[in-house]
Design an enzyme around this catalytic site. Structure first.
Site, PDB file in Angstrom:
ATOM      1  N   LYS A   3      32.454  49.776  48.810  1.00  9.39           N
ATOM      2  CA  LYS A   3      33.450  49.322  47.841  1.00  9.39           C
ATOM      3  C   LYS A   3      34.575  50.366  47.771  1.00  9.39           C
ATOM      4  O   LYS A   3      34.480  51.360  47.061  1.00  9.39           O
ATOM      5  CB  LYS A   3      32.816  49.114  46.462  1.00  9.39           C
ATOM      6  CG  LYS A   3      33.749  48.475  45.456  1.00  9.39           C
ATOM      7  CD  LYS A   3      33.021  48.206  44.140  1.00  9.39           C
ATOM      8  CE  LYS A   3      33.952  47.509  43.160  1.00  9.39           C
ATOM      9  NZ  LYS A   3      35.105  48.336  42.801  1.00  9.39           N
ATOM     10  N   CYS A  28      47.931  46.512   7.246  1.00  8.46           N
ATOM     11  CA  CYS A  28      48.391  45.761   6.062  1.00  8.46           C
ATOM     12  C   CYS A  28      47.574  46.071   4.808  1.00  8.46           C
ATOM     13  O   CYS A  28      47.822  45.499   3.745  1.00  8.46           O
ATOM     14  CB  CYS A  28      48.364  44.266   6.341  1.00  8.46           C
ATOM     15  SG  CYS A  28      46.697  43.581   6.516  1.00  8.46           S
ATOM     16  N   CYS A  88      42.410  47.456   6.283  1.00  9.37           N
ATOM     17  CA  CYS A  88      43.191  47.328   7.514  1.00  9.37           C
ATOM     18  C   CYS A  88      44.222  48.455   7.599  1.00  9.37           C
ATOM     19  O   CYS A  88      44.959  48.692   6.634  1.00  9.37           O
ATOM     20  CB  CYS A  88      43.893  45.974   7.540  1.00  9.37           C
ATOM     21  SG  CYS A  88      45.006  45.764   8.953  1.00  9.37           S
ATOM     22  N   CYS A 100      40.234  41.953   9.939  1.00  9.76           N
ATOM     23  CA  CYS A 100      41.226  41.859   8.873  1.00  9.76           C
ATOM     24  C   CYS A 100      41.472  40.373   8.635  1.00  9.76           C
ATOM     25  O   CYS A 100      41.896  39.663   9.562  1.00  9.76           O
ATOM     26  CB  CYS A 100      42.521  42.559   9.281  1.00  9.76           C
ATOM     27  SG  CYS A 100      43.899  42.215   8.163  1.00  9.76           S
ATOM     28  N   GLU A 124      28.848  46.065  52.057  1.00 11.10           N
ATOM     29  CA  GLU A 124      30.095  46.740  52.419  1.00 11.10           C
ATOM     30  C   GLU A 124      30.356  47.872  51.434  1.00 11.10           C
ATOM     31  O   GLU A 124      30.001  47.771  50.265  1.00 11.10           O
ATOM     32  CB  GLU A 124      31.270  45.756  52.375  1.00 11.10           C
ATOM     33  CG  GLU A 124      31.071  44.513  53.232  1.00 11.10           C
ATOM     34  CD  GLU A 124      32.076  43.422  52.893  1.00 11.10           C
ATOM     35  OE1 GLU A 124      32.941  43.655  52.029  1.00 11.10           O
ATOM     36  OE2 GLU A 124      32.004  42.335  53.490  1.00 11.10           O
ATOM     37  N   CYS A 135      49.637  40.026   8.701  1.00  5.00           N
ATOM     38  CA  CYS A 135      49.301  41.316   9.316  1.00  5.00           C
ATOM     39  C   CYS A 135      50.060  41.409  10.647  1.00  5.00           C
ATOM     40  O   CYS A 135      49.779  40.641  11.580  1.00  5.00           O
ATOM     41  CB  CYS A 135      47.805  41.427   9.542  1.00  5.00           C
ATOM     42  SG  CYS A 135      47.274  43.025  10.217  1.00  5.00           S
ATOM     43  N   TYR A 166      38.287  43.203  54.883  1.00  2.00           N
ATOM     44  CA  TYR A 166      36.880  42.847  54.754  1.00  2.00           C
ATOM     45  C   TYR A 166      36.624  41.400  54.323  1.00  2.00           C
ATOM     46  O   TYR A 166      35.480  41.045  54.012  1.00  2.00           O
ATOM     47  CB  TYR A 166      36.188  43.773  53.748  1.00  2.00           C
ATOM     48  CG  TYR A 166      36.937  43.982  52.451  1.00  2.00           C
ATOM     49  CD1 TYR A 166      37.441  45.228  52.126  1.00  2.00           C
ATOM     50  CD2 TYR A 166      37.141  42.946  51.552  1.00  2.00           C
ATOM     51  CE1 TYR A 166      38.130  45.444  50.939  1.00  2.00           C
ATOM     52  CE2 TYR A 166      37.823  43.142  50.380  1.00  2.00           C
ATOM     53  CZ  TYR A 166      38.309  44.395  50.076  1.00  2.00           C
ATOM     54  OH  TYR A 166      38.988  44.592  48.894  1.00  2.00           O
ATOM     55  N   LYS A 177      27.894  49.598  41.266  1.00  2.00           N
ATOM     56  CA  LYS A 177      28.710  50.779  40.984  1.00  2.00           C
ATOM     57  C   LYS A 177      27.797  52.008  40.873  1.00  2.00           C
ATOM     58  O   LYS A 177      26.794  51.982  40.140  1.00  2.00           O
ATOM     59  CB  LYS A 177      29.493  50.594  39.675  1.00  2.00           C
ATOM     60  CG  LYS A 177      30.475  49.424  39.693  1.00  2.00           C
ATOM     61  CD  LYS A 177      31.653  49.658  40.597  1.00  2.00           C
ATOM     62  CE  LYS A 177      32.657  50.612  40.026  1.00  2.00           C
ATOM     63  NZ  LYS A 177      33.447  50.061  38.920  1.00  2.00           N
ATOM     64  N   ASP A 209      37.901  52.302  46.929  1.00  2.00           N
ATOM     65  CA  ASP A 209      38.593  52.494  45.655  1.00  2.00           C
ATOM     66  C   ASP A 209      40.085  52.666  45.916  1.00  2.00           C
ATOM     67  O   ASP A 209      40.634  53.758  45.876  1.00  2.00           O
ATOM     68  CB  ASP A 209      38.016  53.733  44.952  1.00  2.00           C
ATOM     69  CG  ASP A 209      38.431  53.796  43.489  1.00  2.00           C
ATOM     70  OD1 ASP A 209      38.282  54.856  42.879  1.00  2.00           O
ATOM     71  OD2 ASP A 209      38.914  52.774  42.956  1.00  2.00           O
TER      72      ASP A 209
END
Length: 669
Positions: A115, A409, A406, A424, A113, A430, A225, A312, A117
């Site tokens: 696809k 923090c 980080c 981290c 089928e 944090c 479908y 795809k 969008d």
């Protein structure tokens, strides 16, 4: 005209308009002029206004929509709307077939089928009438958009014929044709509004509008479908689609039944060359196993059906300038670098950011400040950088080096041996980690605590009202009401939902804790094998890896989590507040160990229970569901219409066969 005559004329007009509508919007074969159609519709509207006692929610007059704004209700899907796994090459398509053939016997036919969008939709019909239309949402729940969908002319409000089931569900895609999209964007530009980025966004945005009268003017289309929940003898997907077409649904005409994987690949190649000629957008091909019996035998993973996959088409690639690399901190402390780009149009959307994933990606790309980079979307939601134009590199540009501390923090980052990501380690203080764990804990698949979005959690955190997930259970109304954008109603909603979460079952609580590598599926496996948090906390590495699908990495993470004093205190708090930290006996009946150690294959169709129900009973009584017959199979639970190759294999290996009644007697004795 008396009342009886009015009723006859109303019925006559409705039948005529349903037929003309189908001829025009589904068959593309108009049988009357637009003017004549409008005159019939006008007559019907006048009669319905004059005789409101003959109101019908599926009358053709509902197509015009209403200017009354409506809020959408959340509806739980009867069958989860799962996503499909993506492939991008011929080899991956052949791997898909290889996986299938390991699980089932016999010849396999496929349905290919296009696809589409657009935005996914699920339609429910009862007695031939449309009763509900629900968006995909998160796959478990979606928005009830019935009023809007009724305005879409290609969606039948009343089915044709009389051989449809009393109740069933059909799924498909709502799309905006290119011609409508271009016209809409011209109108938006003329009145100073921002044009839509692509037809998919336009369709999705239109479907979620609160005013169905505006939706009606947007001329959306709908291709169906997938027929499910149907109690009929048709056991092939392709034939189901043809039957649905006879009922009045707009089933895509570009669908093919393929006898083997070579024909599937030919179909994919042919549409790669002509996909731009279609009136609506597609981004690939969906491949499904045709036999419903084989589909049921293959079953599902936690995220997608094993019997379907999407191919795809190659993504569009563009070049743009890299302005800056910034870093995000996730709930587990994982650091994700993000490329901030000069805005560029890619596959219909304006791209400003692209994921760089980890330090190795940055090093492999040899990124420098101000580089011209190549960006693709591929299968990613967030676009990614796939290359660098080194010829255009600025002289003397500094190489981009992954950060050492980080960004939130300032803790020194760590990278464990064998792992791609930096982390981290400051999970106690944090802020993004703390808030991220709380957001995960309240999410729908976890504790499903309503009324607490990202902004509200951020507000509660800044006000020092919550420092961890346990603090949610000591929130008070007087804490919440004075906060910005809060009030009595919001506070009650949050507190009631927190209270309701005490009934969430153990496996979801386990998932909600956010233990690294323990997703929803792993949590379910753990809860089944180790039915209490205390038992799990005291389990050794060796005991954990004995659990089905639990490897060393997951086991090590669990042991590390429960050996931490902070987590021990957290679990102790959650116990005090009354969360479900033990697995309850299933609602479907008392469990037992009558099938312990047995590997059981289910095949065929059954009278008293569905396949899924039988699988649950097997697990409930200690057995293991197996997909294919081997020497280790204990017995075959046999229904009707078992494939001859499977029967031959059972006889060859001497595997016992038992009927549904014998199985039920076995577990109930």
């Amino acid at each position: 005209m008396n009342q009886q005559e009015a009723k006859l004329r109303i019925d006559e007009l409705r039948n005529q308009l349903h037929t003309h509508n189908h001829n025009y919007y589904v068959l593309s074969q108009p049988s009357i002029s637009d003017f004549d159609f409008d005159m019939l519709l006008k007559e019907l509207m006048e009669l319905e206004e004059k005789y409101p006692e003959f109101d019908d929610p599926n009358s053709p007059t509902q197509r015009v929509g209403s200017d009354i704004n409506l809020e959408f209700n959340q509806v739980e899907h009867k069958y989860p709307m799962l996503s499909l796994g993506n492939t991008y090459s011929e080899d991956e398509i052949r791997d898909f077939e290889t996986r299938i053939k390991k699980l089932i016997d016999g010849d396999i036919k496929y349905v290919c089928e296009l696809k589409y969008d657009g935005t996914s939709i699920s339609l429910t019909y009862k007695n031939g009438k449309l009763v509900q239309a629900v968006t995909r949402g998160d796959g478990v729940k979606g928005d009830d958009v019935t009023a809007n969908v009724k305005t879409i002319r290609s969606v039948p409000l009343q089915l044709s014929g009389n051989d449809y089931p009393e109740e069933f569900e059909i799924r498909g895609e709502i799309l905006m044709p290119f011609s409508v999209f271009e016209e809409l964007n011209k109108e938006r530009e003329e009145i100073g509004e921002t044009p839509f980025a692509n037809p998919r966004n336009a369709a999705s945005g239109t479907l979620k509008m609160q005013n169905s009268a505006i939706v009606a003017k947007r001329k959306l289309d709908c291709y169906l479908y997938y027929l499910l929940g149907v109690n009929n003898p048709i056991r092939e997907h392709f034939d189901n689609l043809q039957t649905a077409k006879n009922w009045g649904f707009k089933v895509p005409s570009h669908t093919a039944l393929c006898n083997n994987i070579d024909e599937v690949i030919d179909f994919i190649k042919s549409w790669d060359e002509k996909r731009d000629s279609l009136p609506v957008p597609i981004d690939g091909i969906v491949i499904k196993v045709n036999s419903i019996d084989q589909q049921e035998e293959l079953g599902f993973t936690a995220k997608s059906p094993r019997w379907a996959i999407s191919y795809k088409y190659k993504a569009e690639r563009v070049s743009t300038q890299l302005n800056q690399v910034t870093y995000q901190v996730g709930r587990t402390g994982s650091i994700t670098p993000v490329a901030n780009l000069e805005p560029v149009l890619l596959a219909g959307t304006t791209v400003k950011r692209a994921s760089l994933h980890n330090a190795d990606i940055i090093n492999n790309l040899d990124l420098h400040e101000g580089d011209t980079v190549y960006v693709e979307k591929g299968g990613e939601i967030i676009p990614k950088i796939v290359g660098v134009d080194e010829d255009n590199r600025i002289n003397g540009a500094d190489k981009i080096v992954f950060i050492e501390n980080c960004p939130e923090c300032n803790s020194e980052l760590i990278r464990k041996e064998g792992e791609a990501n930096h982390y981290c380690p400051n999970d106690r203080s944090c802020p993004p980690q703390i808030k991220g764990r709380i957001e995960h804990f309240i999410s729908r698949r976890a504790m499903n605590i309503d009324g607490l979005g990202e902004e509200t959690i951020d507000l509660l955190f800044k006000e020092n009202l919550i420092k961890d997930i346990a603090d949610l259970y000591i929130l008070k109304k007087e804490d919440i009401v004075p906060l910005e954008r809060m009030g009595d109603k919001s506070a009650d909603r949050i507190l009631n939902s927190v209270q309701d979460s005490l009934q969430v079952p153990y496996e979801r609580v386990l998932y909600a804790l956010g233990i690294r590598y323990v997703g929803a599926t792993v949590a379910k496996k753990l809860a089944k094998a180790i039915p209490s948090i205390d038992q799990l906390a005291s389990s050794t590495l060796e005991e954990l890896v004995e659990v089905d699908e639990i490897g060393n990495k997951i086991a090590e993470s669990i042991v590390e989590y429960f050996s931490d004093e902070y987590h021990q205190e957290l679990i102790s708090k959650l116990k005090t507040y009354g969360l479900q930290l033990e697995k309850e006996v299933s609602d479907s009946g008392e469990g037992s160990n009558k099938l312990e150690g047995l590997s059981i294959v289910i095949s065929g169709s059954f009278e008293k229970h569905s396949r899924d129900e039988l699988k649950e009973l097997i697990e409930l009584h200690g057995g293991k569901n197996v997909g294919s017959i081997s020497k280790k199979t204990s017995f075959l639970l046999a229904g009707e219409k078992i494939g001859p190759s499977k029967l031959a294999k059972v006889e060859k290996l001497g595997i016992p066969m038992i009927s549904e009644d014998e199985f039920l007697e076995k577990i109930n004795s």
